[in-house]
Design an enzyme around this catalytic site. Structure first.
Site, PDB file in Angstrom:
ATOM      1  N   ASP A 111       0.852  -1.193   0.000  1.00  0.00           N
ATOM      2  CA  ASP A 111       0.000   0.000   0.000  1.00  0.00           C
ATOM      3  C   ASP A 111       0.891   1.247   0.000  1.00  0.00           C
ATOM      4  O   ASP A 111       2.115   1.146   0.175  1.00  0.00           O
ATOM      5  CB  ASP A 111      -0.872  -0.064   1.268  1.00  0.00           C
ATOM      6  CG  ASP A 111      -1.941   1.008   1.332  1.00  0.00           C
ATOM      7  OD1 ASP A 111      -2.315   1.549   0.277  1.00  0.00           O
ATOM      8  OD2 ASP A 111      -2.423   1.282   2.460  1.00  0.00           O
ATOM      9  N   ASP A 115      -9.045   3.975  -2.447  1.00  0.00           N
ATOM     10  CA  ASP A 115     -10.003   4.356  -1.404  1.00  0.00           C
ATOM     11  C   ASP A 115     -11.274   4.959  -1.976  1.00  0.00           C
ATOM     12  O   ASP A 115     -11.471   6.169  -2.013  1.00  0.00           O
ATOM     13  CB  ASP A 115      -9.328   5.339  -0.439  1.00  0.00           C
ATOM     14  CG  ASP A 115      -8.176   4.682   0.312  1.00  0.00           C
ATOM     15  OD1 ASP A 115      -8.092   3.434   0.288  1.00  0.00           O
ATOM     16  OD2 ASP A 115      -7.377   5.414   0.907  1.00  0.00           O
ATOM     17  N   GLU A 169       2.691   5.217  -3.784  1.00  0.00           N
ATOM     18  CA  GLU A 169       2.704   6.242  -4.870  1.00  0.00           C
ATOM     19  C   GLU A 169       4.038   6.972  -4.924  1.00  0.00           C
ATOM     20  O   GLU A 169       4.420   7.359  -6.032  1.00  0.00           O
ATOM     21  CB  GLU A 169       1.546   7.229  -4.654  1.00  0.00           C
ATOM     22  CG  GLU A 169       0.181   6.606  -4.873  1.00  0.00           C
ATOM     23  CD  GLU A 169      -0.243   5.647  -3.759  1.00  0.00           C
ATOM     24  OE1 GLU A 169       0.219   5.842  -2.616  1.00  0.00           O
ATOM     25  OE2 GLU A 169      -0.996   4.711  -4.032  1.00  0.00           O
TER      26      GLU A 169
HETATM   27  O1  MIG Z   1      -3.675   6.042   4.646  1.00  0.00           O
HETATM   28  O2  MIG Z   1      -3.589   0.730   5.659  1.00  0.00           O
HETATM   29  O3  MIG Z   1      -5.896   2.263   0.390  1.00  0.00           O
HETATM   30  O4  MIG Z   1      -6.962   0.078   1.731  1.00  0.00           O
HETATM   31  O5  MIG Z   1      -6.941   0.160   4.542  1.00  0.00           O
HETATM   32  C1  MIG Z   1      -4.496   4.914   4.540  1.00  0.00           C
HETATM   33  C2  MIG Z   1      -4.718   1.505   5.854  1.00  0.00           C
HETATM   34  C3  MIG Z   1      -3.655   3.696   4.352  1.00  0.00           C
HETATM   35  C4  MIG Z   1      -4.890   3.030   2.402  1.00  0.00           C
HETATM   36  C5  MIG Z   1      -5.406   1.864   1.640  1.00  0.00           C
HETATM   37  C6  MIG Z   1      -6.474   1.180   2.442  1.00  0.00           C
HETATM   38  C7  MIG Z   1      -5.912   0.732   3.773  1.00  0.00           C
HETATM   39  C8  MIG Z   1      -5.334   1.936   4.520  1.00  0.00           C
HETATM   40  N1  MIG Z   1      -4.358   2.618   3.688  1.00  0.00           N
END
Ligand code: MIG
Length: 779
Positions: free
Chosen positions: A379, A462, A382
């Site tokens: 995650d 999200d 980016e």
């Molecule tokens: O700033 O890990 O898109 O699926 O639950 C949020 C927590 C960070 C973003 C992801 C989301 C995940 C969440 N993450």
């Protein structure tokens, strides 16, 4: 045959054309020198000229020809016109200024013929057809995005142009800098591609049709691996299941409620202080034990492993210490590690542009693989940086490229930003292969770039619990599928926003059951959003759709394997199979699963009002009843327990019995539903062990299945066995739709194996080595 590439220069600009494969031309343009030919997306062997190119020199132009394409380059201004070998126009430079170099970047302008529709660029929200829109490619953490939010998480500079007759071409700009694609918004009927830096290096892919373009793009940027079969199962996630007991309770509830499922995800809260590759021992005292108990229930454990590493010197935190020893971090221009705030607090960021750093990163997975985790979730890559106005690291941050196939050099974040997520997931994927060489990795990544399908599945980030987002989800998954990423899904029920209504979660489950990745997920703090959260009636409806997903696994897995060989997506916008639908405005509600099933939710799924489905042709079948429809237009009165699905005439759909998990040995029968188009029907079944790479050495089974008119009856047969893997089925349960009459079913020796007087012949066929065919016909 002249040497490739062909180079033409005018006014200090150099243009080079080569043909790496039939149907693909590579075009590089430089102001002064040509750009270096490096690429993160296209493997080196695919970047060079490789097929015969016929070159004709005329006073005004240079003409290049392959079997399928022709390029005409004007000597005066390097204006480029591409056509099919038959002369049909494909892609022409715009009139006026077609090429511009300024400020380290460039602009390229092409004409947009009035009858052409444009698709691709990855998981952009908004309309599937990009014509009239303008988009930026810059990987961005965009929580709670809307239909107009741009850019989002992935940067895939590839698009298709498709006409209403189904003629198609593709364009892939191999440049990962910040780019923009304007499809006639700024200037009517002009496609303008801009980049802020980096090479003007692009490929034009010939059709003739959209599927051919996708196959060529797949050849160029590499196929998605065949994922483990369990990845097609139902996946349960939320931010977060915060204790071991809670996870066990969720697993128990899935099994007690007979809800088929294959995976449970742990989001960031299983970690100690949000530190990647740690476990909070108070809340998860025995993660290995949990993994093995879940495994005993047929459930895989998927762990989030964010790539930001807390800046924790002298704290005994191994990833920081070993990464620092490896000199692994992206730096500020002065050479000190760049530090940015993310979940663990001040953090440093691995520089995945070095092969050595990727190997170090992959090594971090050893312990989690050892304790039995089956999949990993990348995650925030980016990369997302809190409190930075740009949401990411400064463009001046320094990466170091040290990579076979690249000139070793420093590169700014402006260059590396869009490819960072791809390289993070690549490091994860390759690391998992080191730890478990004969197990197919499952990696889920949020950010990626062109070619990233080689390493990971993805999701649409999200989203929000709203009907609008349910609508968006199919278009985004379809667009990802047209952009190389066949393996994707949206958070079912919606990630953010107020909790979904019961109807919304049920509708989303129904539709999500036919998306490639089928995962419930939601944000922290939200009330329960599991299958059972709205009482027994909704649970029963949702369970039925999850069960249908499992029945369809033989079909889905066959599609997944096809994807891994050809690049054809699993979920397909209808136009990919039936381009004539482009003649009417597209509504993003309906979609194809493979080439056989048309899933047709209401374009306004919150509305109880009737809606009409226009089928792409005559003679389609209702998937649920098997009945043949006598009209091409069907009026549907929505009911919460139903989702209309139709079957293309001429298809054979393989199915199996419901199981609770793909970990159960498949038992029972192979079900073949044959949907005649009058005279015939065809299908394929593919199977293997679902987990290892044995299929690469022949341990798979692929068989064509066909049913064709034969005398006054039909002959149903399996084609030759391809591969050595034994079939899992002992018997084949056949249902022939669209054929009436008194039927006797005979095996190859002419012996009757069943007789019936049903309008729709249904019989059990004990398939034996010597009996690969049966006939169905009058006594
Ligand atoms: O700033 O890990 O898109 O699926 O639950 C949020 C927590 C960070 C973003 C992801 C989301 C995940 C969440 N993450």
């Amino acid at each position: 045959m002249p040497e490739q590439p062909v180079i033409v220069s005018a006014d200090g600009v150099t243009l080079e054309v080569s043909a790496p494969a039939e149907g693909i031309l590579r075009i590089r343009v430089g102001f002064g020198a040509l750009p270096p030919g490096e690429s993160w997306a296209v493997p080196k062997p695919r970047r060079g000229g490789a097929i015969p190119l016929l070159v004709l020199d005329t006073p005004d132009s240079v003409v290049l020809r392959t079997e399928t394409m022709e390029a005409v380059i004007a000597r005066r201004d390097l204006r480029l016109r591409l056509s099919g070998a038959d002369g049909a126009p494909m892609l022409d430079d715009a009139t006026g200024r077609h090429l511009e170099f300024a400020g380290g970047g460039f602009a390229l302008r092409k004409t947009m013929p009035a009858d052409t529709h444009y698709f691709g660029l990855g998981d952009k929200a908004g309309p599937l057809d990009r014509r009239g829109g303008a988009y930026v490619l810059w990987n961005t953490d965009s929580p709670f995005y809307g239909a107009a939010t741009d850019p989002l998480y992935k940067a895939i500079p590839f698009f298709l142009g498709v006409t209403e007759d189904g003629c198609a071409h593709g364009v892939f700009l191999d440049n990962h800098w910040r780019t923009s694609f304007d499809f006639g918004r700024g200037e009517r009927d002009v496609l303008c591609i801009r980049a802020e830096g980096g090479p003007l290096d692009y490929y034009v892919l010939a059709g003739p049709d959209a599927k051919s373009v996708l196959r060529r793009y797949d050849w160029l940027t590499g196929p998605a691996p065949l994922m483990p079969r369990w990845a097609l199962g139902f996946q349960q996630s939320r931010w977060s299941y915060t204790t071991q007991a809670e996870v066990e309770a969720i697993a128990g509830r899935l099994r007690d409620g007979a809800i088929p499922a294959d995976a449970i995800y742990l989001d960031i809260d299983y970690q100690d202080r949000n530190r990647p590759f740690t476990v909070d021992g108070a809340r998860f005292p025995d993660l290995g034990g949990l993994a093995s108990r879940l495994r005993g229930q047929g459930l895989r454990l998927v762990l989030i492993t964010d790539m930001h590493i807390p800046h924790a010197p002298d704290a005994g935190y191994a990833p920081y210490d070993s990464g620092t020893a490896e000199d692994a971090w992206v730096t500020d221009p002065d050479g000190a590690a760049f530090v940015g705030e993310v979940w663990p607090g001040p953090s440093v960021f691995p520089d995945f542009s070095r092969a050595r750093v990727r190997a170090w990163w992959g090594g971090l997975y050893a312990a989690f693989v050892q304790l039995g985790a089956s999949g990993f979730w990348n995650d925030m890559n980016e990369p997302s940086v809190f409190q930075a106005p740009s949401g990411t690291m400064p463009l001046t941050s320094v990466h170091r490229i040290e990579e076979p196939d690249f000139l070793p050099r420093k590169a700014t974040h402006a260059e590396m930003h869009n490819v960072y997520g791809l390289l993070n997931s690549r490091a994860t994927y390759e690391g998992l292969l080191v730890h478990a060489p004969d197990r197919r990795p499952f990696v889920l990544t949020r950010a990626s770039a062109a070619g990233g399908q080689r390493y990971a599945a993805t999701w649409t980030g999200d989203n929000v619990s709203s009907w609008d987002h349910l609508r968006l989800s199919t278009a985004m998954v379809a667009s990802l599928g047209l952009s190389g990423f066949a393996w994707s899904g949206a958070d079912i029920g919606g990630f953010g926003g107020p909790r979904p209504s019961a109807d919304l979660l049920t509708r989303w489950t129904q539709i999500g059951a036919f998306h490639p990745l089928f995962r419930y997920h939601c944000m922290t703090g939200k009330p329960a959003q599991e299958v059972w959260a709205d009482g027994p009636e909704h649970e029963a409806i949702r369970r039925r759709f999850i069960e249908e997903r499992y029945r369809l696994l033989p079909y889905l897995y066959t599609l997944a394997e096809e994807n891994s060989r050809t690049g054809l997506p699993i979920l397909r916008p209808v136009f990919l199979e039936f381009p004539a639908v482009l003649k009417a405005p597209l509504d993003a509600g309906d979609f194809m699963l493979g080439d056989a099933l048309l899933v047709a939710p209401s374009p306004v799924p919150e509305s109880p009002g009737d809606y009409e489905i226009r089928l792409p042709g005559p003679g389609w079948y209702d998937y649920w009843t098997g009945e043949r429809l006598d009209s091409m237009s069907v009026t549907i009165t929505p009911a919460i327990e139903r989702l209309p699905i139709f079957v293309r005439p001429g298809a054979i759909v393989p199915r199996q019995d419901v199981m609770q998990s793909t970990a159960e040995p498949v038992a029972g029968s192979l079900y073949l539903d044959v949907y005649l188009d009058g005279r015939e029907a065809h299908g394929t079944i593919y199977t293997d062990d679902g987990e290892s790479f044995g299929y690469r050495n022949g341990a798979y089974l692929r068989r064509a299945i066909s049913c064709v008119a034969h005398g006054r009856g039909l002959r149903l047969s399996f084609g030759a066995r391809d591969g050595s893997y034994p079939p899992w089925w002992r018997a084949v349960q056949v249902t022939v739709h669209g054929w009436t009459g008194e039927a006797v079913v005979r095996d190859a020796a002419g012996e009757a194996i069943s007789s019936s007087v049903l309008a729709c012949p249904r019989f059990t066929w004990m398939e034996r080595e010597e009996a690969d065919a049966v006939t169905i016909g009058p006594a």
